[in-house]
Design a protein around this motif. Structure first.
Motif, PDB file in Angstrom:
ATOM      1  N   LYS A  37       2.614   3.825  -0.525  1.00 41.40           N
ATOM      2  CA  LYS A  37       1.209   4.198  -0.702  1.00 41.40           C
ATOM      3  C   LYS A  37       0.793   3.783  -2.101  1.00 41.40           C
ATOM      4  O   LYS A  37       1.512   4.019  -3.071  1.00 41.40           O
ATOM      5  N   CYS A  38      -0.379   3.171  -2.183  1.00 45.39           N
ATOM      6  CA  CYS A  38      -0.910   2.709  -3.452  1.00 45.39           C
ATOM      7  C   CYS A  38      -1.634   3.866  -4.140  1.00 45.39           C
ATOM      8  O   CYS A  38      -2.513   4.498  -3.546  1.00 45.39           O
ATOM      9  N   CYS A  41      -5.566   2.472  -5.007  1.00 47.61           N
ATOM     10  CA  CYS A  41      -6.629   2.440  -3.987  1.00 47.61           C
ATOM     11  C   CYS A  41      -6.438   3.476  -2.883  1.00 47.61           C
ATOM     12  O   CYS A  41      -7.328   3.688  -2.066  1.00 47.61           O
ATOM     13  N   GLU A  43      -4.393   3.370  -0.277  1.00 48.96           N
ATOM     14  CA  GLU A  43      -3.981   2.837   1.029  1.00 48.96           C
ATOM     15  C   GLU A  43      -2.460   2.868   1.194  1.00 48.96           C
ATOM     16  O   GLU A  43      -1.719   2.529   0.275  1.00 48.96           O
ATOM     17  N   HIS A  45       0.839   1.296   3.238  1.00 55.30           N
ATOM     18  CA  HIS A  45       1.140   0.006   3.867  1.00 55.30           C
ATOM     19  C   HIS A  45       2.604  -0.079   4.306  1.00 55.30           C
ATOM     20  O   HIS A  45       3.455   0.649   3.843  1.00 55.30           O
ATOM     21  N   CYS A  52       0.632  -3.725  -3.682  1.00 53.97           N
ATOM     22  CA  CYS A  52      -0.288  -3.293  -2.626  1.00 53.97           C
ATOM     23  C   CYS A  52      -0.977  -4.515  -2.010  1.00 53.97           C
ATOM     24  O   CYS A  52      -1.567  -5.325  -2.733  1.00 53.97           O
ATOM     25  N   PHE A  54      -3.644  -4.509  -0.361  1.00 55.99           N
ATOM     26  CA  PHE A  54      -5.093  -4.278  -0.303  1.00 55.99           C
ATOM     27  C   PHE A  54      -5.772  -4.575  -1.637  1.00 55.99           C
ATOM     28  O   PHE A  54      -6.814  -5.217  -1.682  1.00 55.99           O
ATOM     29  N   CYS A  55      -5.180  -4.086  -2.748  1.00 57.71           N
ATOM     30  CA  CYS A  55      -5.829  -4.268  -4.056  1.00 57.71           C
ATOM     31  C   CYS A  55      -4.940  -5.005  -5.056  1.00 57.71           C
ATOM     32  O   CYS A  55      -5.350  -5.240  -6.182  1.00 57.71           O
ATOM     33  N   THR A  60       2.459   1.612  -6.735  1.00 52.55           N
ATOM     34  CA  THR A  60       2.748   2.127  -5.398  1.00 52.55           C
ATOM     35  C   THR A  60       3.917   3.100  -5.470  1.00 52.55           C
ATOM     36  O   THR A  60       4.738   3.037  -6.394  1.00 52.55           O
ATOM     37  N   GLU A  93      -0.060   7.843   9.374  1.00 50.72           N
ATOM     38  CA  GLU A  93      -0.454   7.638   7.980  1.00 50.72           C
ATOM     39  C   GLU A  93      -1.378   6.439   7.800  1.00 50.72           C
ATOM     40  O   GLU A  93      -1.858   6.201   6.693  1.00 50.72           O
ATOM     41  N   GLY A  94      -1.594   5.644   8.863  1.00 49.25           N
ATOM     42  CA  GLY A  94      -2.542   4.540   8.791  1.00 49.25           C
ATOM     43  C   GLY A  94      -2.003   3.149   9.040  1.00 49.25           C
ATOM     44  O   GLY A  94      -2.608   2.389   9.781  1.00 49.25           O
ATOM     45  N   PRO A  95      -0.886   2.751   8.417  1.00 51.05           N
ATOM     46  CA  PRO A  95      -0.443   1.373   8.633  1.00 51.05           C
ATOM     47  C   PRO A  95       0.146   1.157  10.023  1.00 51.05           C
ATOM     48  O   PRO A  95       0.592   2.112  10.672  1.00 51.05           O
TER      49      PRO A  95
END
Length: 134
Positions: A37-38, A41, A43, A45, A52, A54-55, A60, A93-95
C-alpha cells in the motif's frame, strides 16, 4: 472431478524470491497474504513491488490482506494434461491478482463469485496463494 483431483498431486514449482519480495513469500509460508500500500496516494497494489504503480512513489508498506475477494475473470484450461483455472481475483483491499482457482467444481464458477485464499505447497519453496470459492 477426477482430473481436478489430480491437480492436487501435481508439484508446483517454487517461486523465485528476490529481496523485494522476500517478506511476501515469508508471510505466505505463515499462511498470510500481503499486498503493498502506498502511503503517498493510498492505493494498494499487487504484484508486490516497492514503487507504487499509481503515483511512482517509493513510500510503500506491506499490509496484511483479508484473503477475501471476488472472481473478476477466469478461464478453464481443459486441454491441459491436468485441467486448471486461471483467474483474476479482485481482493477486498482493491487490487486484482492473477491466480488459480482450486479445490472446486470448475463448472460451478461464476464472475463475481466470492473466493478466499488458500496456500498450496510448492516443490521446496514458499507456498503459492490461490483461491477457492468462499
Amino acid at each position: 472431478m477426477a482430473a481436478q483431483a489430480q491437480a492436487k498431486e501435481r508439484k508446483l514449482p517454487a517461486p523465485a524470491v528476490s529481496p523485494e519480495t522476500k517478506d511476501y513469500w515469508d508471510a505466505a509460508a505463515q499462511g498470510k497474504l500481503l499486498v503493498r500500500k502506498c502511503t503517498a496516494c493510498g492505493e494498494a497494489h499487487h504484484y508486490p513491488r516497492t514503487i507504487c504503480p499509481f503515483c511512482f512513489s517509493d513510500k510503500t508498506e506491506w499490509i496484511t490482506a483479508s484473503g477475501k475477494g471476488t472472481i473478476y475473470s477466469y478461464s478453464v484450461m481443459r486441454r491441459a494434461p491436468v485441467p486448471y483455472v486461471m483467474a483474476y481475483v479482485t481482493l477486498a483491499e482493491g487490487p486484482s491478482m492473477m491466480t488459480n482457482i482450486v479445490d472446486c467444481d470448475f463448472d460451478q464458477l461464476r464472475i463475481g463469485q466470492a473466493v478466499t485464499v488458500v496456500f498450496k505447497p510448492t516443490d521446496g519453496g514458499a507456498p503459492l496463494p490461490m483461491f477457492t470459492p468462499a
